[in-house]
Write a protein that holds these residues in place. Structure first.
Motif, short mmCIF file in Angstrom:
data_model
loop_
_atom_site.label_atom_id
_atom_site.label_comp_id
_atom_site.label_asym_id
_atom_site.label_seq_id
_atom_site.Cartn_x
_atom_site.Cartn_y
_atom_site.Cartn_z
N TYR A 1 -3.56 6.31 -12.41
CA TYR A 1 -2.96 6.04 -10.96
C TYR A 1 -2.38 4.70 -11.01
O TYR A 1 -1.17 4.82 -10.65
CB TYR A 1 -4.23 6.33 -10.31
N GLU A 2 -2.90 3.73 -11.32
CA GLU A 2 -2.40 2.52 -11.19
C GLU A 2 -1.32 1.96 -12.52
O GLU A 2 -0.45 1.47 -12.26
CB GLU A 2 -3.27 1.32 -10.79
N GLY A 3 -2.25 2.27 -13.69
CA GLY A 3 -1.55 1.80 -14.90
C GLY A 3 -0.16 2.35 -15.33
O GLY A 3 0.76 1.57 -15.44
N PRO B 1 9.58 -1.08 -6.32
CA PRO B 1 9.35 0.30 -6.92
C PRO B 1 8.07 0.68 -7.23
O PRO B 1 7.73 2.10 -7.51
CB PRO B 1 10.32 -0.13 -8.19
N HIS B 2 7.21 -0.08 -7.61
CA HIS B 2 5.62 0.34 -7.51
C HIS B 2 5.19 1.18 -6.55
O HIS B 2 4.70 2.20 -6.91
CB HIS B 2 4.61 -1.14 -7.68
N GLU B 3 5.40 0.88 -5.35
CA GLU B 3 5.02 1.57 -4.24
C GLU B 3 5.53 3.08 -4.14
O GLU B 3 5.13 4.04 -3.65
CB GLU B 3 4.87 1.08 -2.79
N LEU B 4 7.00 3.07 -4.69
CA LEU B 4 7.84 4.23 -4.50
C LEU B 4 7.27 5.29 -5.70
O LEU B 4 7.01 6.33 -5.55
CB LEU B 4 9.16 3.93 -4.99
N VAL B 5 6.96 4.76 -7.03
CA VAL B 5 6.36 5.40 -7.86
C VAL B 5 5.20 6.24 -7.71
O VAL B 5 4.70 7.05 -7.79
CB VAL B 5 6.30 4.45 -9.24
N HIS B 6 4.40 5.47 -6.68
CA HIS B 6 3.23 6.27 -6.25
C HIS B 6 3.40 7.49 -5.61
O HIS B 6 2.20 8.23 -5.33
CB HIS B 6 2.41 4.98 -5.30
N SER B 7 4.42 7.63 -5.01
CA SER B 7 4.72 8.97 -4.21
C SER B 7 4.37 9.91 -5.17
O SER B 7 3.57 10.98 -4.94
CB SER B 7 5.98 9.07 -3.46
N LEU C 1 0.86 -1.19 0.24
CA LEU C 1 0.16 0.07 0.07
C LEU C 1 0.94 1.33 -0.06
O LEU C 1 1.90 1.28 0.82
CB LEU C 1 -0.91 0.09 1.23
N GLU C 2 0.40 2.03 -1.07
CA GLU C 2 1.35 3.37 -1.03
C GLU C 2 0.72 4.44 -0.03
O GLU C 2 -0.26 4.39 0.21
CB GLU C 2 1.32 3.92 -2.48
N HIS C 3 1.67 5.17 0.27
CA HIS C 3 1.76 6.26 1.16
C HIS C 3 2.47 7.44 0.47
O HIS C 3 3.46 7.19 -0.34
CB HIS C 3 1.98 6.18 2.52
N TYR D 1 -7.02 -2.28 -15.03
CA TYR D 1 -6.27 -1.17 -15.01
C TYR D 1 -5.05 -0.88 -14.78
O TYR D 1 -4.20 -0.19 -15.05
CB TYR D 1 -7.19 0.03 -14.49
N TYR D 2 -4.54 -1.92 -14.07
CA TYR D 2 -3.12 -2.20 -13.69
C TYR D 2 -2.38 -2.73 -14.86
O TYR D 2 -1.37 -1.84 -15.73
CB TYR D 2 -3.16 -3.19 -12.77
N ASN D 3 -2.52 -3.91 -15.37
CA ASN D 3 -1.71 -4.37 -16.52
C ASN D 3 -2.01 -3.71 -17.80
O ASN D 3 -1.21 -3.38 -18.65
CB ASN D 3 -1.81 -5.78 -16.40
ZN LIG Z 1 -0.34 0.46 -7.01
#
Ligand SMILES: [Zn+2]
Length: 657
Positions: A371-373, A337-343, A302-304, A442-444
């Motif tokens: 947002y996710e893609g 890296p996925h959650e990092l990119v979310h910042s 989970l991103e923060h 919407y992710y992949n």
């Molecule tokens: Zn995500």
């Protein structure tokens, strides 16, 4: 039916059973007039105040007792100031949480609610429509309310995500606190503290951490930052600094799992360098990767804004040392890296309709494919460029996503945009036929759309421009700004046009809003690769199959099967589906031999010469033999390069530092 009529009926049954058969005849009129009563609906009157952008008066003290490991219970005490003259205090439990994409606040575990004014209990009620809202009736002259909450966290996975174990925990303040309605959550001041089990270490993005005995206190902050700053804590902890003001805070049940070989630490540092090069600025003043190496804690990624919560298999870090990496865990580490990119993408730049002032207003998911893609898209180069993952694993991940869309009948009816509602409609629970219903594509599929856009810009500009230019422009931040800047579809399109003029609005609408399009593989082709099928699984799928003990035969027999023979999933309109094999049935034998992953793979390979595959299938207590004529052999998707030399996709995955 009321209890009174039930009792009357029971009395009748007891005293006059013989009469029952004749009673209806004796009292029923010959031709009863049909009657249908028709009530009028009672309107729902809104009673919870909407959030406005004004400060809540005073600071709320929040003290959480997290020491009851024996029962997995958190106990919270909140002291909430109230403005003079307040007659009713309306408190809310967080329902719509950023990053969850649906209303999944864990209100079922909110228990033991009690409220006091000047030490005396005061009554409370729950709104009968908005069940996340509570009204506390205040006596005249009340200046503050003390709230007591018992958060009975799940003891088993079947009750929800386990957040507390004997030696580590994941404390999310939204789970065990209430906040006053009527204000933007950034306007509510709080002063938090947590009493931790003896000897535990605590990690969080909250500022001003101090410790006195077992009580860990934090600087005053606002409720939005508090909810966005969870805590990982535990007996065994290790911390690594991987960039300026960026640390990995890892917790494990076994201290031996807290080993990070030097090469891995270098890759983590390289990931931060590559992120800085990609985005050009940092929308955070510091960042903590909260990582639990645990298979007891419930899974999370989970991103923060200034941290992330991640669980990984216990052996992930140390596997770098014994050579199992990346084959065994490479499929799972892109979450870092996925959650990092979310910042940048999701927290700092957030779709305007997804941003909400509190956790009550519903989020609108229309732009989750950005947002996710796009987060899913950027995590690929960050992993490959830094060495957190291998290039082969990254190509395999793309192949796996693209391959799945070549066999997904649900594409015919359900456009990508509609899958953005899936976290709400399906609430992330398992579904029987995801290839027909589709899931959170919407992710992949979002990532594959951005791959196409990127490879198109690179092709059309002979490599002079790319989606990386868009990233630096769109995500540009004043360093350290951990607020949010919202955007609309039109603003996204405008920034794409500023990098490379094109009819982006039409292209994106076509890809996102239209059902029935073929698999989105154009980005792969523009990138100089093609999607092919081979008789062995790609590295990404092989890792998943090994970790979760199953075999994905979707591309051949149209099903996946657990290593014990239990059918795990079935492809809609596939071979297994056509033979009435469904999830949960057991394949006992293949061509007369007891089921094993090897036996069924051998049978599929041998069947290429025309020999039918005979499956003995158990459904409940019944057995039946299913004979399948299939000659296509084993099939898994792969990416292979077209021609020689470096392609655009190769260049995309190359280190920039
Ligand atoms: Zn995500």
């Amino acid at each position: 039916m009321t209890t009174k009529t039930l009792r009357a009926r029971a009395a009748l049954l007891a005293s006059a059973p013989l009469l029952l058969g004749v009673l209806p005849l004796s009292i029923a009129p010959a031709h009863a007039q049909a009657v249908r009563s028709a009530p009028t609906a009672m309107p729902i009157a809104p009673s919870v105040p909407d959030a406005v952008d004004t400060p809540y008066p005073g600071t709320i003290q929040i003290d959480v007792d997290a020491t009851d490991l024996a029962h997995r219970v958190f106990r919270t005490k909140q002291v909430i100031p109230v403005a003079p003259g307040t007659q009713t205090l309306t408190l809310l439990y967080p329902e719509w949480l950023p990053g969850h994409h649906g209303p999944d606040g864990t209100i079922d575990a909110l228990n033991g609610l009690r409220f006091f004014v000047d030490g005396k209990p005061v009554p409370w009620t729950r709104d009968n429509v908005e069940v996340y809202a509570f009204y506390i009736a205040l006596p005249a002259g009340a200046r503050e309310v003390t709230a007591e909450i018992v958060y009975t966290s799940p003891v088993t996975g079947s009750e929800g995500r386990v957040v507390m174990t004997d030696d580590l925990m994941n404390l999310q303040f939204n789970q065990m606190t209430l906040y006053p309605a009527g204000h933007y959550v950034r306007q509510i001041r709080v002063k938090p503290s947590v009493t931790m089990p003896e000897g535990w270490a605590t990690a969080t993005a909250l500022d001003g951490q101090t410790q006195a005995g077992n009580v860990v206190s934090f600087a005053e902050t606002d409720y939005q930052t508090l909810v966005d700053s969870p805590i990982f804590a535990g007996k065994h902890h290790k911390s690594w600094t991987i960039a300026d003001d960026v640390t990995i805070e890892a917790f494990a049940h076994d201290p031996e799992d807290l080993v990070m070989p030097e090469g891995e630490q270098e890759a983590m540092s390289a990931m931060m360098t590559e992120a800085n090069i990609l985005f050009g600025s940092r929308p955070f003043d510091h960042y903590e990767f909260l990582i639990a190496l645990s298979d007891e804690l419930g899974g999370i990624g989970l991103e923060h804004h200034r941290s992330t919560e991640i669980t990984l298999s216990p052996g992930t870090f140390k596997s770098w040392e014994d050579g199992q990496y990346p084959d065994k865990y490479g499929f799972s580490v892109d979450v870092i890296p996925h959650e990092l990119v979310h910042s940048w993408n999701g927290k700092y730049r957030r779709p305007a309709l997804t941003w909400t002032p509190d956790y009550r207003q519903p989020m609108r998911n229309d732009l989750l494919w950005v947002y996710e893609g796009m987060t899913q898209y950027w995590d690929l180069p960050l992993a490959a460029r830094s060495g957190i993952n291998t290039k082969d694993m990254t190509l395999a991940e793309i192949a796996d996503a693209a391959g799945s869309y070549t066999i997904e009948p649900g594409r015919e009816w359900r456009a990508l945009i509609d899958t953005t509602h899936d976290p709400i409609t399906a609430n992330r629970k398992p579904k029987p036929y995801t290839t027909f219903s589709r899931s959170e594509e919407y992710y992949n599929e979002g990532a594959l759309i951005w791959l196409e856009a990127d490879m198109m810009i690179r092709t059309e500009t002979n490599g002079a421009k790319s989606l990386e230019d868009f990233a630096r422009r769109f995500f540009a931040a004043q360093d350290g700004d951990y607020g949010e800047r919202t955007y609309s579809f039109d603003q996204l399109v405008a920034d794409l046009n500023a990098v490379y003029p094109h009819d982006w609005a039409s292209v994106l609408r076509e890809r996102v809003y239209t059902a029935g399009a073929p698999a989105p593989t154009r980005g792969i082709e523009l990138g100089g690769y093609e999607l092919v099928f081979k008789e062995e699984p790609n590295a990404f799928r092989a890792g998943i199959q090994e970790e979760y003990d199953y075999l994905n035969l979707y591309y051949s027999l149209g099903m996946s099967v657990n290593d014990d023979g239990t059918v795990r999933g079935v492809l809609w309109d596939g071979i297994a589906f056509d033979n009435d094999i469904i999830t949960g049935q057991v394949i006992e034998a293949v061509n007369g031999k007891a089921y094993s992953a090897e036996v069924i793979q051998d049978a599929i390979t041998k069947a290429k010469d025309g020999t039918p595959i005979e499956l003995l299938v158990k459904r409940g207590e019944d057995y039946r033999t299913v004979s399948i004529d299939y000659t296509g052999g084993l099939r898994w998707p792969w990416l292979v390069k077209k021609g020689e030399g470096e392609t655009l996709l190769d260049r995309f995955l190359e280190a920039r530092r």
